[in-house]
Design an enzyme around this catalytic site. Structure first.
Site, PDB file in Angstrom:
ATOM      1  N   GLY A 175       5.226  -3.547   2.775  1.00 16.95           N
ATOM      2  CA  GLY A 175       5.384  -4.933   2.358  1.00 16.95           C
ATOM      3  C   GLY A 175       4.967  -5.115   0.916  1.00 16.95           C
ATOM      4  N   SER A 222       6.283   2.645   2.479  1.00 16.94           N
ATOM      5  CA  SER A 222       6.617   1.712   1.406  1.00 16.94           C
ATOM      6  C   SER A 222       5.350   1.340   0.634  1.00 16.94           C
ATOM      7  CB  SER A 222       7.342   0.491   1.981  1.00 16.94           C
ATOM      8  OG  SER A 222       7.933  -0.276   0.967  1.00 16.94           O
TER       9      SER A 222
END
Length: 516
Positions: free
Chosen positions: A119, A204
């Site tokens: 995120g 991520s």
């Protein structure tokens, strides 16, 4: 203290009452640690302890450890996520909670796998069902820990140059993770974990946070192996750019730079709304990320080379074949109606490399003559946006030659969303075994199950032995010039430099980490 203990026991009883009847029949496991006593749940052969608060989060200040020795603390439900835009609920500023899944709180000294969510640095939560640790813990006999921490302005608003009262403000999210790792070091043995074998892995933004932790002196020795999944941090935000962002954000809040005491009175909802402030360097919403503050982070993680501190840690680096198919919707206006005339213009804003897009299109058309404009769009935006950081990091570690590095690429095509290919986030479900969770692209067929078993085994082996090599998966280390890469697919196999042509195409220009 007695009253606090009584309330904790009462809270545990109320939480148990909300569980399904079958779960209440099993005796609730309890663990005693220096941080407190915890009561969790037993389910499917795994014990889980959810929502353990590992620290307090004073606004814009360093986290504080929390310990209640001898006090029973119920651990049946996830704690709140950091305030953010998005659907994760509940949210609260006091968001420093972790979760533990273990085959048994029996002091068996199992390897520990600690997951950091993605995120970017502004959103996300480990309460996502993709991150459930039960299947991984059971399948690989490991202890799985997942961690929430401060994000966006609450975790990375750099105020140190504006007010000396906030010397740690640019790296609070990282300090939260360091505090969680210290909690694991001090308490995980009681949950059946081995504090000397802690592997961090993250996807991520989680991978980027790990790359940054690997260069932070305060994190040294707290983990002994690492895996980053589609997440790199070559350079951190410079302090001058971070200050400009802080000034823009404060202006959006209506807070004067010389009156930062006012920040303590701003409702957290307003702090989240102000995230829409235009970034003065990148445009779009204001960027937050770790800062080269010369206190907690004193050099860039992978520039001008791999930080010598990180070179002591065996590491996996991975990406997926079609990264950008996850966040550039094939049904979007940007992709619908793509043709050879508009491809370069639509591709240009998605690249992170300052290379002539018309030339890029011409080169791709010559090299992949059968490709459609859409196929080239996703090839080039992935290669010029999502891969360069990993290549730089892997090459830097290989050049240092002081420890082992393994690289993977997920080519497995989504059977449930074929238009997405092998997108960003594909490897989360594979690594956790959560193939049927909401948000998974893998499907639950035999190919996905076999691939998931391979990835879980390889990741757990890195935690257990410092190497991901397992039976049936010959995974050579990444060295120069071969660049051996494990291609995870229906039939997984190692290949040397599988993206060589694209790697060399974009290597003509320097890569600048967004946010730096």
């Amino acid at each position: 203290m007695a009253e606090l203990g009584r309330r904790a026991v009462l809270g545990a009883g109320l939480a148990l009452a909300s569980l399904p009847a079958a779960a209440r029949l099993a005796p609730a496991p309890r663990v005693g640690t220096a941080a407190g006593d915890f009561e969790g749940d037993a389910e499917g052969g795994v014990q889980r302890f959810l929502g353990i608060q590992y620290g307090r989060a004073p606004r814009f200040r360093a986290p504080e450890p929390i310990a209640m020795p001898g006090v029973l603390r119920p651990a049946h439900n996830f704690g709140p996520s950091c305030p953010q835009r998005g659907s994760y609920r509940p949210q609260a500023e006091e968001c420093l909670y972790l979760n533990v899944w273990t085959p048994g709180a029996d002091r068996a000294r199992r390897p520990v796998m600690l997951y950091i969510h993605g995120g970017a640095y502004s959103n996300g939560s480990v309460t996502d069902p993709l991150n459930d640790g039960a299947r991984l813990a059971a399948a690989e006999d490991v202890v799985v820990v997942t961690v929430n921490h401060r994000l966006n302005a609450l975790g990375y608003l750099y105020l140190a140059r504006l007010d000396p009262r906030f010397p740690d403000s640019g790296n609070l999210g990282q300090l939260d993770l360091i505090l969680a790792l210290r909690w694991v070091r001090d308490n995980i043995a009681a949950f059946g974990g081995d504090p000397s074998r802690v592997m961090v892995f993250g996807q991520s933004g989680g991978g980027a946070k790990i790359a940054t932790l690997m260069g932070m002196p305060a994190a040294q020795g707290l983990f002994h192996a690492a895996a980053t999944m589609s997440g790199q941090q070559v350079t951190a935000s410079g302090p001058l750019n971070a200050t400009r962002r802080a000034q823009a954000y404060l202006a959006g809040l209506g807070v004067r730079e010389d009156e930062l005491t006012a920040l303590f009175a701003v409702p957290v909802e307003k702090l989240v709304e102000a995230l829409d402030t235009t970034d003065p360097i990148l445009g779009g919403g204001v960027y937050f990320g770790p800062v080269l503050d010369m206190k907690w982070l004193v050099r860039h993680p992978f520039w001008p080379d791999a930080n010598p501190q990180s070179n002591a840690v065996p590491m996996i680096l991975g990406n997926t074949r079609d990264e950008t198919r996850a966040f550039i919707d094939p049904a979007s206006e940007k992709v619908r109606g793509l043709n050879w005339d508009n491809l370069a213009a639509r591709m240009a804003p998605e690249l992170r490399m300052d290379l002539l897009p018309e030339w890029v299109v011409a080169e791709y058309r010559a090299h992949f003559p059968a490709d459609t404009p859409e196929q080239i769009f996703y090839r080039a935006t992935t290669a010029g946006r999502s891969w360069p950081g990993q290549v730089i990091e892997a090459d830097a570690r290989a050049a240092a030659g002081t420890t082992s590095t393994w690289v993977y690429q997920v080519d497995f095509q989504s059977p449930t969303r074929p238009e997405r290919g092998a997108p960003h986030t594909m490897d989360i479900a594979l690594a956790f075994g959560t193939l049927d969770a909401a948000g998974s692209f893998t499907g639950t067929g035999p190919d996905a199950q076999r691939l998931s078993r391979q990835m879980m085994a390889a990741f757990a082996s890195l935690a257990r032995t410092g190497s991901p090599v397992v039976k049936g998966l010959a995974w050579p280390t990444y060295t120069l010039p071969d660049r051996a890469t494990m291609v995870f697919d229906v039939q997984s196999a190692a290949r040397n430099d599988p993206r060589r042509w694209e790697r060399e195409l974009f290597a003509r220009v320097p890569y600048i980490q967004p946010g730096s």
